[in-house]
Design a protein around this motif. Structure first.
Motif, PDB file in Angstrom:
ATOM      1  N   SER A 289     -16.315  80.459  50.587  1.00 29.69           N
ATOM      2  CA  SER A 289     -15.129  81.203  50.174  1.00 29.69           C
ATOM      3  C   SER A 289     -13.897  80.303  50.279  1.00 29.69           C
ATOM      4  O   SER A 289     -13.912  79.267  50.962  1.00 29.69           O
ATOM      5  N   LEU A 290     -12.796  80.710  49.650  1.00 30.36           N
ATOM      6  CA  LEU A 290     -11.585  79.907  49.735  1.00 30.36           C
ATOM      7  C   LEU A 290     -11.016  79.910  51.151  1.00 30.36           C
ATOM      8  O   LEU A 290     -10.469  78.897  51.600  1.00 30.36           O
ATOM      9  N   LEU A 291     -11.153  81.019  51.867  1.00 27.27           N
ATOM     10  CA  LEU A 291     -10.743  80.998  53.276  1.00 27.27           C
ATOM     11  C   LEU A 291     -11.644  80.062  54.070  1.00 27.27           C
ATOM     12  O   LEU A 291     -11.201  79.386  54.996  1.00 27.27           O
ATOM     13  N   GLY A 292     -12.915  80.004  53.699  1.00 23.68           N
ATOM     14  CA  GLY A 292     -13.821  79.053  54.338  1.00 23.68           C
ATOM     15  C   GLY A 292     -13.415  77.620  54.060  1.00 23.68           C
ATOM     16  O   GLY A 292     -13.492  76.753  54.943  1.00 23.68           O
ATOM     17  N   PHE A 293     -12.956  77.353  52.844  1.00 22.73           N
ATOM     18  CA  PHE A 293     -12.476  76.011  52.527  1.00 22.73           C
ATOM     19  C   PHE A 293     -11.199  75.682  53.299  1.00 22.73           C
ATOM     20  O   PHE A 293     -10.984  74.533  53.706  1.00 22.73           O
ATOM     21  N   ALA A 294     -10.356  76.697  53.518  1.00 25.54           N
ATOM     22  CA  ALA A 294      -9.148  76.469  54.325  1.00 25.54           C
ATOM     23  C   ALA A 294      -9.540  76.060  55.747  1.00 25.54           C
ATOM     24  O   ALA A 294      -8.938  75.156  56.338  1.00 25.54           O
ATOM     25  N   ALA A 295     -10.566  76.726  56.294  1.00 25.38           N
ATOM     26  CA  ALA A 295     -11.051  76.374  57.635  1.00 25.38           C
ATOM     27  C   ALA A 295     -11.635  74.960  57.639  1.00 25.38           C
ATOM     28  O   ALA A 295     -11.431  74.188  58.584  1.00 25.38           O
ATOM     29  N   LEU A 296     -12.358  74.607  56.585  1.00 21.65           N
ATOM     30  CA  LEU A 296     -12.894  73.253  56.472  1.00 21.65           C
ATOM     31  C   LEU A 296     -11.766  72.230  56.454  1.00 21.65           C
ATOM     32  O   LEU A 296     -11.849  71.177  57.101  1.00 21.65           O
ATOM     33  N   ALA A 297     -10.701  72.536  55.713  1.00 21.76           N
ATOM     34  CA  ALA A 297      -9.559  71.613  55.636  1.00 21.76           C
ATOM     35  C   ALA A 297      -8.941  71.403  57.012  1.00 21.76           C
ATOM     36  O   ALA A 297      -8.612  70.266  57.387  1.00 21.76           O
ATOM     37  N   TYR A 299     -10.433  71.619  59.815  1.00 19.63           N
ATOM     38  CA  TYR A 299     -11.376  70.766  60.559  1.00 19.63           C
ATOM     39  C   TYR A 299     -11.204  69.296  60.167  1.00 19.63           C
ATOM     40  O   TYR A 299     -11.177  68.409  61.037  1.00 19.63           O
ATOM     41  N   ARG A 300     -11.050  69.043  58.854  1.00 17.74           N
ATOM     42  CA  ARG A 300     -10.953  67.667  58.393  1.00 17.74           C
ATOM     43  C   ARG A 300      -9.671  66.981  58.879  1.00 17.74           C
ATOM     44  O   ARG A 300      -9.630  65.762  58.994  1.00 17.74           O
ATOM     45  N   ILE A 301      -8.638  67.769  59.161  1.00 19.78           N
ATOM     46  CA  ILE A 301      -7.394  67.145  59.644  1.00 19.78           C
ATOM     47  C   ILE A 301      -7.218  67.313  61.149  1.00 19.78           C
ATOM     48  O   ILE A 301      -6.148  67.044  61.695  1.00 19.78           O
ATOM     49  N   GLY A 302      -8.297  67.769  61.828  1.00 20.27           N
ATOM     50  CA  GLY A 302      -8.281  67.830  63.278  1.00 20.27           C
ATOM     51  C   GLY A 302      -7.504  68.982  63.853  1.00 20.27           C
ATOM     52  O   GLY A 302      -7.085  68.939  65.031  1.00 20.27           O
ATOM     53  N   LEU A 303      -7.352  70.078  63.087  1.00 22.91           N
ATOM     54  CA  LEU A 303      -6.581  71.221  63.585  1.00 22.91           C
ATOM     55  C   LEU A 303      -7.413  72.490  63.703  1.00 22.91           C
ATOM     56  O   LEU A 303      -6.858  73.570  63.858  1.00 22.91           O
ATOM     57  N   SER A 304      -8.738  72.365  63.626  1.00 19.04           N
ATOM     58  CA  SER A 304      -9.573  73.567  63.739  1.00 19.04           C
ATOM     59  C   SER A 304      -9.538  74.075  65.161  1.00 19.04           C
ATOM     60  O   SER A 304      -9.412  73.297  66.120  1.00 19.04           O
ATOM     61  N   PRO A 305      -9.632  75.411  65.336  1.00 15.64           N
ATOM     62  CA  PRO A 305      -9.595  75.977  66.698  1.00 15.64           C
ATOM     63  C   PRO A 305     -10.779  75.552  67.539  1.00 15.64           C
ATOM     64  O   PRO A 305     -11.824  75.238  67.016  1.00 15.64           O
TER      65      PRO A 305
END
Length: 305
Positions: A289-297, A299-305
């Motif tokens: 999903s697009l919200l899933g892609f936002a979460a992936l992004a 993660y890729r920039i080191g800001l995932s919870p």
């Protein structure tokens, strides 16, 4: 002076389908299924799609006959007169790639298919004989896994050999065809023509899903191409949030912590736009999903919870 209209299924009879196998045995029924995709009867077409998904693409598995179907599906998709073209392109994607999703990107075919490197025709014959043997007592041949990978590889390589044909579909008048084609190009070696078409997909209302799909593909292709980064950065100001978000996601995939502040801001606003980017409101041909892609992004920039 009369001209002969070329059939998209020209050459179908030249393939020895009876000598090939799919999930349920001999592939001699495949020509009839492919021909039925052109039927004037919608139910007949629907049944043909279902049957092909069941035999040359069976729960993600490809078979001996699968690679031979790829060129004909491509010809059907290329022909504007083919009914249900989005379904044909989707079936082509399934046969060429199986059930792979974005977690397999960027795609490395040499590594993915390494297990098939030493498969021989004798190995294939052994596995085919076992698959369709009536003796349930026979043990699974040790070659089974490698042969399955070889059929997977062969279907992929059949598509890769003609992947330049898919490029033009990114500008197709049918926005669903264009969106699926844009995703499909993420899986094959990035030619300059493919990159050019993906960057040039229109961001108009009609083609916003195709633009968003192209953005995501560009996240995984030609990582050292600054023109892609420039195009994605410009799309952070697009008029549709789904296009903005996919551009930001692609920049996060490509640049990591170097993502522009404007991209980070778009990602931070994703939850505020959840109703705009739901699968119903903004359907794109990607598994996540697009919200899933936002979460992936994040993660890729080191800001995932």
């Amino acid at each position: 002076m009369s001209s002969t209209v070329r059939s998209p299924l020209e050459g179908l009879e030249a393939v020895n389908w009876a000598e090939l196998h799919h999930a349920y045995g001999s592939a001699e029924d495949v020509p009839g299924r492919l021909t039925a995709l052109l039927s004037a009867d919608a139910e007949e077409r629907h049944q043909a799609h279902a049957q092909l998904r069941g035999n040359v693409y069976h729960q993600g598995t490809r078979w001996q006959a699968s690679r031979h179907v790829v060129p004909f599906l491509t010809e059907l998709a290329d022909d504007p007169a083919t009914p249900d073209r989005p379904a044909v392109v989707d079936l082509l994607r399934a046969v060429a790639l199986g059930d792979r999703d974005d977690t397999c990107l960027p795609f490395e075919p040499d590594r993915e298919f390494a297990k098939a490197d030493n498969v021989t025709s004798t190995d294939v014959a052994t596995v085919v004989d076992w698959l369709y043997s009536e003796d349930d007592e026979d043990d699974e041949p040790e070659e089974c896994d490698a042969v399955a990978v070889s059929w997977d590889r062969d279907a992929y390589l059949a598509a890769a050999a003609i992947s330049d044909r898919f490029v033009a579909w990114t500008n197709d008048p049918d926005p669903v065809v264009a969106a699926i084609a844009a995703e499909l190009l993420a899986w094959f070696p990035a030619t300059q023509r493919a990159i050019s078409h993906l960057t040039e997909v229109s961001e108009t209302e009609e083609h916003r899903m195709a633009r968003a799909s192209a953005n995501l593909s560009l996240g995984y292709l030609a990582p050292d191409e600054p023109a892609i980064d420039d195009r994605l950065t410009a799309l952070l100001a697009a008029g549709t949030f789904g296009v903005q978000l996919t551009a930001a996601v692609a920049l996060a995939i490509r640049l990591g912590e170097q993502i522009p502040d404007a991209g980070l801001q778009v990602i931070a606003e994703a939850h505020d736009h959840a109703h705009e980017i739901s699968g119903t409101a903004f359907p794109i041909p990607w598994n996540r999903s697009l919200l899933g892609f936002a979460a992936l992004a994040l993660y890729r920039i080191g800001l995932s919870p």
